[in-house]
Design a protein around this motif. Structure first.
Motif, PDB file in Angstrom:
ATOM      1  N   LEU A 149       2.364   1.493  -3.241  1.00  0.00           N
ATOM      2  CA  LEU A 149       1.412   2.238  -4.255  1.00  0.00           C
ATOM      3  C   LEU A 149       1.365   3.913  -4.143  1.00  0.00           C
ATOM      4  N   SER A 150       1.226   4.046  -2.831  1.00  0.00           N
ATOM      5  CA  SER A 150       0.904   5.619  -2.653  1.00  0.00           C
ATOM      6  C   SER A 150       2.436   6.426  -3.061  1.00  0.00           C
ATOM      7  N   ASN A 151       3.375   5.857  -2.772  1.00  0.00           N
ATOM      8  CA  ASN A 151       4.443   6.673  -3.156  1.00  0.00           C
ATOM      9  C   ASN A 151       5.216   6.625  -4.516  1.00  0.00           C
ATOM     10  N   ARG A 177     -14.289  12.645   0.825  1.00  0.00           N
ATOM     11  CA  ARG A 177     -12.850  12.798   1.227  1.00  0.00           C
ATOM     12  C   ARG A 177     -12.468  12.939   2.694  1.00  0.00           C
ATOM     13  N   SER A 220       0.048  -0.238  -9.916  1.00  0.00           N
ATOM     14  CA  SER A 220      -1.037  -0.962  -9.352  1.00  0.00           C
ATOM     15  C   SER A 220      -0.428  -2.467  -8.974  1.00  0.00           C
ATOM     16  N   TRP A 275     -10.136  11.177   5.366  1.00  0.00           N
ATOM     17  CA  TRP A 275      -9.105  11.719   5.891  1.00  0.00           C
ATOM     18  C   TRP A 275      -9.077  11.467   7.377  1.00  0.00           C
ATOM     19  N   GLU A 325      -0.765   0.184   8.368  1.00  0.00           N
ATOM     20  CA  GLU A 325      -0.849   1.675   8.807  1.00  0.00           C
ATOM     21  C   GLU A 325      -0.343   1.922  10.208  1.00  0.00           C
ATOM     22  N   LYS A 342       0.748  -1.242   0.073  1.00  0.00           N
ATOM     23  CA  LYS A 342      -0.055  -0.108  -0.074  1.00  0.00           C
ATOM     24  C   LYS A 342       0.917   1.198   0.005  1.00  0.00           C
ATOM     25  N   ARG A 343       1.776   1.090   0.820  1.00  0.00           N
ATOM     26  CA  ARG A 343       2.760   2.480   0.747  1.00  0.00           C
ATOM     27  C   ARG A 343       3.692   2.486  -0.514  1.00  0.00           C
ATOM     28  N   ASP A 392      -8.472   8.195   8.622  1.00  0.00           N
ATOM     29  CA  ASP A 392      -6.964   7.493   8.629  1.00  0.00           C
ATOM     30  C   ASP A 392      -6.229   8.335   9.716  1.00  0.00           C
TER      31      ASP A 392
END
Length: 908
Positions: free
Chosen positions: A224-226, A520, A231, A524, A412, A221-222, A527
């Motif tokens: 993919l986010s950075n 959104r 994918s 947020w 996370e 996941k990290r 998280d």
């Protein structure tokens, strides 16, 4: 006896054990099939793609199945990303996974690399043991005696048995790698289904570190986010519109599309077992619940339609509407102005059309339907519990522990929590969030939610102000009835209707805009709270989103149902909003028709917009994303490239599906007394919704990672809460929004001619006011009054129960007002107690788990214990025989040389 068999053919050029590949690299020996990122580069050897099936889900050796795909673009300035990929892929190999890379020159855009991942048997077996995945050990020997009466009637709605039951029925037990020969392992390559394989691989990907310097930096996941990877997804097993040419591909996607996702199958049952096998239990439970909800809606829709038809059939018996429309009664009653200055005097018969329309929904059948829906919602929830219990047994979820799957720590959480403490149960150190930090985050989250809810209320107040301000304008424009020139609908348009419809449309637009913004914000702040587990994350987000959506969608309906026309005052003493906007009055026909209008616009608009958004947006995005690939020959458009061009199914994808249906559930329960046809509209929508969702999952989305769930989670409690609230709201709607109670009180207590009829009701329900007592600032302007108005008219009527001018209690409430209020309160108390009594009796009467399921669960538990005992006894006999004769001929274990992997142990 060990029954493990399977394909063991040539492992092609890149076949190597994970430990060997890592040792080669550490010893400085260069592997020709390993790239700088640690991935095999067989794709660069120029193998002709046209010789392979485009739907192949295997490595190039045709033996090892592709369990997961990672894609990335090699950026010019991506040295750090390249280093992360190199470390990450090396650690994946240490964990036992096997990798193969497709070079960018082989991709349709010429820029994307595809990393194919395969989990060998040893890795699958190890993690199946850790995750306690249930596997078969004996064929089910309990005969199924359940027979449906007149089963032949359901034949047109049934699917082929092979589609409905793609796997035989087995008794299952949690997998134990040390007792592998206890289970029915006929082929180790197909023993674990593709959905189980991709779930295991994703578990490893989510916990594998990508740097040796900081072990806390881990997880796909990290990455993919950075932007390290673009994918990550498991593969569909074929194209949706035709079977794969590869005989080893199951083509279950094609079967799902053919028998489930096409709209022509809307009357067929859903292949729930195949859905569960392909997508996992969590998605399977959703479609099972949606299908059951749709089935139960059919009963509510039939009863609601009957109540509506009753209103149509008693149309001519509507005495009060006849009086309103009668020129000698309603045509002679002069009504007081509905707004200041711009509204003139009007005759009661101008509301003739709306009074007839109101009767369709405001009749005795409405009371019956409100009570029926209070009982229906209980039956729906109780029977769903039974259906869910049956699915839990059939899908091996009876002993499913949340701790095994959903209560695993989120990566996370492990990364962001730098503090550690001893877990007194496991006696191991685990990360935790300090209490002070947790309280601060929770307070900030709660304040944010309250702010957004306040913003919604402010928008609703703005819409109310619009209604008050615009009504006068519509009344002034329509005083000469210019809308009568419109064909068909001209005579139906009144200032009240025009104001209500335009305000409802504006409110709907505001709802949609606020939805997009709040989604959104909700993600947020959730998280930010750093929930510990996936289950906790979903529950927190569910509560936040539902609270917001509840206020957003239902606040306007609550206003019309319980506030409009209730705090108006009377001529000469009106109540004003903001000191200058006079509060709205209800039409003489009642506010119920306005509530119906509001409900239809918001509910129908949301459903139509939702279906368009769900179907059209993914299709357009996929069409645009695959525009280049469509020009390629089919033989060059590989399975991973086809799936890469589809939309990703996010972690919260299913959350929005539930939210949409629960909001609809609120519309058909909370306000159903005002619109008996609401369940019928919901039924039509859900018939389409099931197929739209199926089409979307099958054709427009990448295959989601399979995950387990034994229930619909927090949504069950939300539905229970709404079921209780619906009884209260419908009782108040019948009592205070409709005119049912005032009519009954008049007929039984105030009818002067001694007959049980409604003659004279309209005149009785209107009070008298002296025109000369209207304040100058509220009196209509001369040009606003109609031509028939003259100085000989000295009084006007208004909707209330007050004494006339000249009475000693002038303009005070009459005794009839208090009688009606007492009758309303009595009705609410009686209806609530009757419905709640029936609800709790039905809930007590219907057991949550069917007796047949209880018997099967006990039988399975007994068999597991018996077979394990016999297995251990036989094992012990073999060992004693070996020790006695010193001649061990026992069958070897299936793990002759399972290497120890550093990352594997860390993931565990």
């Amino acid at each position: 006896m060990n029954r493990i068999t399977g394909r063991t053919g040539d492992q092609s050029l890149i076949e190597m054990s994970p430990s060997d590949s890592f040792n080669d690299e550490s010893n400085g020996r260069h592997n020709p099939y390993t790239s700088a990122s640690g991935s095999s580069q067989l794709g660069q050897q120029g193998i002709d793609k046209s010789t392979q099936s485009k739907d192949s889900v295997f490595f190039r050796d045709g033996v090892r199945r592709i369990d997961f795909i990672l894609s990335y673009v090699d950026d010019k300035d991506g040295e750090r990303k390249q280093e992360r990929r190199r470390e990450y892929e090396a650690n994946l190999q240490n964990a036992g996974l096997e990798l193969e890379t497709e070079d960018k020159s082989e991709s349709d855009d010429g820029k994307t690399f595809f990393l194919k991942i395969h989990a060998p048997w040893e890795v699958l077996a190890t993690y199946a043991d850790v995750l306690k995945i249930k596997v078969p050990f004996k064929a089910n020997d309990i005969p199924d005696h359940s027979q449906i009466p007149m089963n032949w009637l359901s034949t047109p709605f049934r699917l082929p048995d092979l589609v409905m039951h793609p796997e035989p029925d087995y008794f299952t037990a949690a997998f134990d790698k040390d007792k592998a020969d206890f289970f029915l392992i006929d082929d180790k390559d197909t023993f674990f289904s593709p959905s189980t394989r991709n779930r295991i691989v994703f578990y490893i990907l989510a916990r594998c570190p990508y740097t040796t310097e900081d072990k806390q930096k881990k997880g796909i996941k990290r990455l993919l986010s950075n932007g390290t990877y673009c994918s990550a997804f498991p593969l569909h097993d074929s194209r949706y519109y035709k079977k794969s040419r590869d005989p080893n591909c199951e083509s279950e996607r094609f079967s799902l599309y053919k028998h489930w996702a096409t709209f022509l199958c809307f009357f067929k049952e859903q292949p729930l077992n195949l859905i569960r096998k392909y997508y996992g239990e969590k998605i399977g439970i959703y479609f099972a619940w949606l299908g059951f909800y749709t089935e139960m809606l059919s009963f509510a829709a039939v009863v609601g339609l009957i109540c509506f038809l009753y209103g149509l059939m008693t149309f001519e018996e509507n005495e009060w509407s006849k009086e309103i429309c009668d020129e000698n009664i309603g045509g002679q009653i002069i009504m007081c102005p509905l707004c200041d200055k711009k509204c003139g005097y009007w005759k009661l018969n101008s509301t003739c059309s709306s009074s007839w329309q109101s009767h369709l929904f405001d009749n005795v059948g409405t009371v019956f339907f409100a009570i029926f829906m209070g009982i229906w919602v209980t039956l729906f929830l109780e029977f769903w519990k039974r259906r869910q219990a049956r699915l839990e047994y059939e899908w091996d979820l009876v002993d499913f522990e949340e701790e095994q799957q959903q209560l695993q720590l989120r990566p996370e959480y492990e990364t962001k929590c730098t503090n550690s403490r001893l877990n007194h149960i496991t006696q191991e150190m685990e990360p935790y969030l300090p209490v002070t930090s947790k309280c601060a985050r929770t307070c900030l989250s709660g304040a944010t939610v309250l702010f957004w809810i306040s913003l919604i209320i402010a928008c609703i107040i703005g819409v109310i102000a619009y209604r008050l301000a615009v009504y006068a304008a519509f009344a002034s424009i329509m005083k000469d009835s210019p809308t009568n020139n419109l064909h068909m609908v001209g005579s139906l348009i009144t200032p009240q209707l025009a104001t209500s419809v335009t305000a409802s449309c504006i409110n709907f637009v505001i709802i949609m805009i606020l939805n997009l913004m709040y989604e959104r914000v909700a993600i947020w702040i959730t998280d930010m709270e750093i929930p510990k587990t996936h289950l906790e994350y979903e529950n927190k987000l569910t509560v936040k989103m539902f609270l917001f959506q509840f206020v957003n969608y239902y606040s306007s309906c609550f206003y019309v149902a319980f506030f409009k026309g209730k705090f108006v005052g009377h001529p000469g003493d009106y109540v004003y909003m903001f000191g200058k906007l006079r509060n709205e009055e209800c039409d003489p026909g009642g506010c119920l028709i306005e509530l119906t209008t509001q409900l239809v616009i918001v509910m129908t608009g949301k459903q139509v917009w939702g279906n368009i958004q769900e179907a059209l947006v993914p299709w357009l995005m996929n069409w645009w994303g695959s525009r280049k690939a469509r020009n390629h020959p089919e033989s060059l458009y590989c399975r991973w490239e086809q799936d890469h061009d589809l939309q990703g199914f996010g972690q919260l994808g299913l959350f929005y599906e539930y939210l949409e249906m629960v909001i609809q559930f609120g519309f058909i329960t909370l306000f159903v007394a005002s619109f008996p046809l609401a369940p019928l509209l919901a039924l039509f929508n859900n018939i389409i919704e099931v197929r739209v969702d199926a089409w979307k999952f099958t054709t427009q989305f990448r295959r989601p990672v399979a995950s387990k769930a034994h229930s619909i989670g927090a949504w069950q409690e939300i539905l229970n809460g709404m079921a209780v609230l619906s009884v209260v709201t419908n009782a108040f709607i019948v009592a205070f929004t409709s005119d049912m109670i005032p009519r009954l009180v008049y007929m039984y207590a105030y009818q002067t001619n001694g007959q049980l009829s409604m003659k004279g009701y309209i005149n009785d329900s209107l009070s008298i006011f002296s025109i000369d007592q209207i304040p100058a600032e509220s009196r209509p302007e001369p040009e606003e009054n109609p031509a028939w108005f003259n100085s000989s008219i000295t009084t006007c009527r208004y909707r209330d129960y007050r004494y006339p001018p000249g009475h000693e209690q002038e303009y005070a409430h009459t005794m009839q007002f208090w009688h009606i209020l007492a009758a309303k309160l009595a009705f609410i108390i009686i209806m609530e107690h009757v419905v709640f009594l029936v609800k709790y009796f039905v809930a007590w009467l219907i057991p949550d788990v069917p007796s047949e399921v209880k018997a099967r669960v006990k039988r399975e538990r007994y068999l597991v214990q018996e077979y394990l005992h016999n297995y251990e006894v036989e094992k012990l006999k073999d060992q004693l025989t070996c020790n006695t004769y010193n001649d061990c001929s026992c069958p070897p274990m299936i793990y002759p040389s399972l290497p120890t992997h550093e990352v594997l142990s860390e993931c565990l």
